[in-house]
Scaffold this active site. Structure first.
Site, short mmCIF file in Angstrom:
data_model
loop_
_atom_site.label_atom_id
_atom_site.label_comp_id
_atom_site.label_asym_id
_atom_site.label_seq_id
_atom_site.Cartn_x
_atom_site.Cartn_y
_atom_site.Cartn_z
N GLY A 45 0.82 -1.22 0.00
CA GLY A 45 0.00 0.00 0.00
C GLY A 45 0.84 1.25 0.00
O GLY A 45 0.52 2.23 0.69
N ALA A 46 1.91 1.26 -0.79
CA ALA A 46 2.89 2.34 -0.72
C ALA A 46 2.59 3.52 -1.64
O ALA A 46 3.43 4.41 -1.79
CB ALA A 46 4.29 1.79 -1.05
N GLY A 49 -1.08 7.66 1.58
CA GLY A 49 -1.25 7.60 3.02
C GLY A 49 -0.03 7.15 3.79
O GLY A 49 1.12 7.49 3.46
N GLY A 51 1.35 4.27 4.03
CA GLY A 51 2.29 3.45 3.26
C GLY A 51 3.27 4.29 2.47
O GLY A 51 4.47 3.98 2.42
N SER A 162 -4.82 -1.59 14.56
CA SER A 162 -5.58 -0.38 14.89
C SER A 162 -6.09 -0.49 16.31
O SER A 162 -6.49 -1.58 16.77
CB SER A 162 -6.76 -0.20 13.94
OG SER A 162 -7.62 0.83 14.38
N TYR A 188 -14.44 -3.22 9.16
CA TYR A 188 -13.04 -2.81 9.20
C TYR A 188 -12.42 -3.12 10.57
O TYR A 188 -11.31 -3.65 10.65
CB TYR A 188 -12.94 -1.31 8.90
CG TYR A 188 -11.56 -0.73 9.11
CD1 TYR A 188 -10.55 -0.94 8.17
CD2 TYR A 188 -11.27 0.03 10.23
CE1 TYR A 188 -9.28 -0.40 8.36
CE2 TYR A 188 -10.01 0.57 10.44
CZ TYR A 188 -9.02 0.35 9.50
OH TYR A 188 -7.77 0.87 9.69
#
Length: 319
Positions: A45-46, A49, A51, A162, A188
């Site tokens: 996920g780079a 955000g 990442g 989280s 989530y």
């Protein structure tokens, strides 16, 4: 003897904890990373955000960063902006075939694997493999990826969880939420509880095997990012806009959100630690050792969850 929040005796870690606590300040400096020249890291996920901020910080510290991304074109753009030592490799965590292909798309071992990518799905759907989309992307995908590249990871695995896990439960009788009402944010949160339980069992197995690889869990705070921007639907775009604006006021920016992950790399914290944010509600602040819910400390549930994930993905934790 007293035990920590997951029932582990802290005697073996007392020295490390004392050394760690002196670095907990109101603003943790990313310069603590030092020179990472010669190190290699995978960051999922780079492209956006946390990442992106993580990949950028590691590259600027001298590491070679393998940017594992769903959109290689955007990945190439971000890599050019970072201007460090990077390579872009396609990875779709919602597709087990993409995950299985990933290890063949880059050469050599890596020092650090950072499972950062995540999604807040706007509606209930399923991955191509029949997994509930949030659980499939946020947990089952990274789980399979880690198992498949584990033999090439030399030192550290960091899973982004989280603090929201503290409000979640996991129904083993309906893991893919096919019965009852499905709602976005609770889905989530349960996916992040799954990540926390996986991290607990992974750490237990690594310790039992006396592996040179250690694992950590992190919470980035409430980050102003595109995590909720997952739909073209007008209503969801409004929700994302409101959420993003609120996070910019009351949460961390992406660099502060990346700090807990970077803290795990830079500081001498015990294996299995959970690093969160040093504020009352964990929304905005600097990285610090944090506590987790009693549910996330349930070793029996953690073993059961990992057995479920091994069956679903056809991969096995190799320790």
């Amino acid at each position: 003897m007293k035990q920590d929040s997951c029932g582990q005796n802290p005697g073996d870690h007392a020295t490390e904890l004392r050394r760690t606590l002196k670095y907990v300040t109101t603003k943790w400096p990313v310069s603590r990373l030092g020179d990472l020249s010669g190190k290699r890291a995978i960051v999922t996920g780079a492209t956006n955000g946390v990442g992106l901020a993580t990949a950028r910080a590691l590259a600027h510290a001298g590491a070679h960063v393998i940017m594992a991304v769903r959109n290689p074109e955007l990945g190439a753009q971000r890599a050019a902006e970072i201007s460090g030592s990077t390579e872009v490799v396609k990875l779709d965590l919602a597709d087990q075939s993409s995950i299985r292909a990933f290890p063949e798309l880059f050469d050599g071992d890596v020092d650090i694997l950072i499972n950062n990518a995540g999604v807040v799905a706007p509606t209930r759907s399923e991955t191509v493999d029949g997994f509930e989309i949030t659980l499939g992307t946020n947990f089952l995908g990274p789980f399979a990826l880690t198992n498949l590249v584990f033999r090439r990871v030399k030192s550290q695995i960091i899973n982004v969880g989280s603090d929201g896990h503290k409000s979640a439960t996991f129904d083993f009788d309906d893991p893919h939420l096919r019965s009852g009402n499905w709602t976005s944010y609770p889905a989530y949160l349960r996916s992040k509880l799954a990540v926390m339980l996986w991290g607990l069992e992974l750490d237990r197995r690594l310790r039992a095997a006396r592996s040179p690889v250690i694992s950590h869990l992190t919470h980035p705070g409430w980050v102003a990012s595109n995590l909720t921007n997952t739909s073209d639907r007008r209503l969801m775009n409004v929700v994302h806009s409101v959420t993003y604006s609120a996070a910019r006021c009351f949460g961390n920016d992406i660099d502060a959100g990346a700090a807990p992950t970077l803290y795990c790399i830079a500081e001498p914290i015990p294996p299995g630690s959970y690093v969160g944010i040093d504020s009352r509600f964990g929304l905005k602040g600097s990285p610090t050792l944090s506590g987790r819910s009693s549910v996330a400390c349930d070793y029996a549930s953690a073993r059961r969850l990992c057995a479920f994930a091994e069956t679903e993905t056809g991969t096995t934790i190799p320790v």
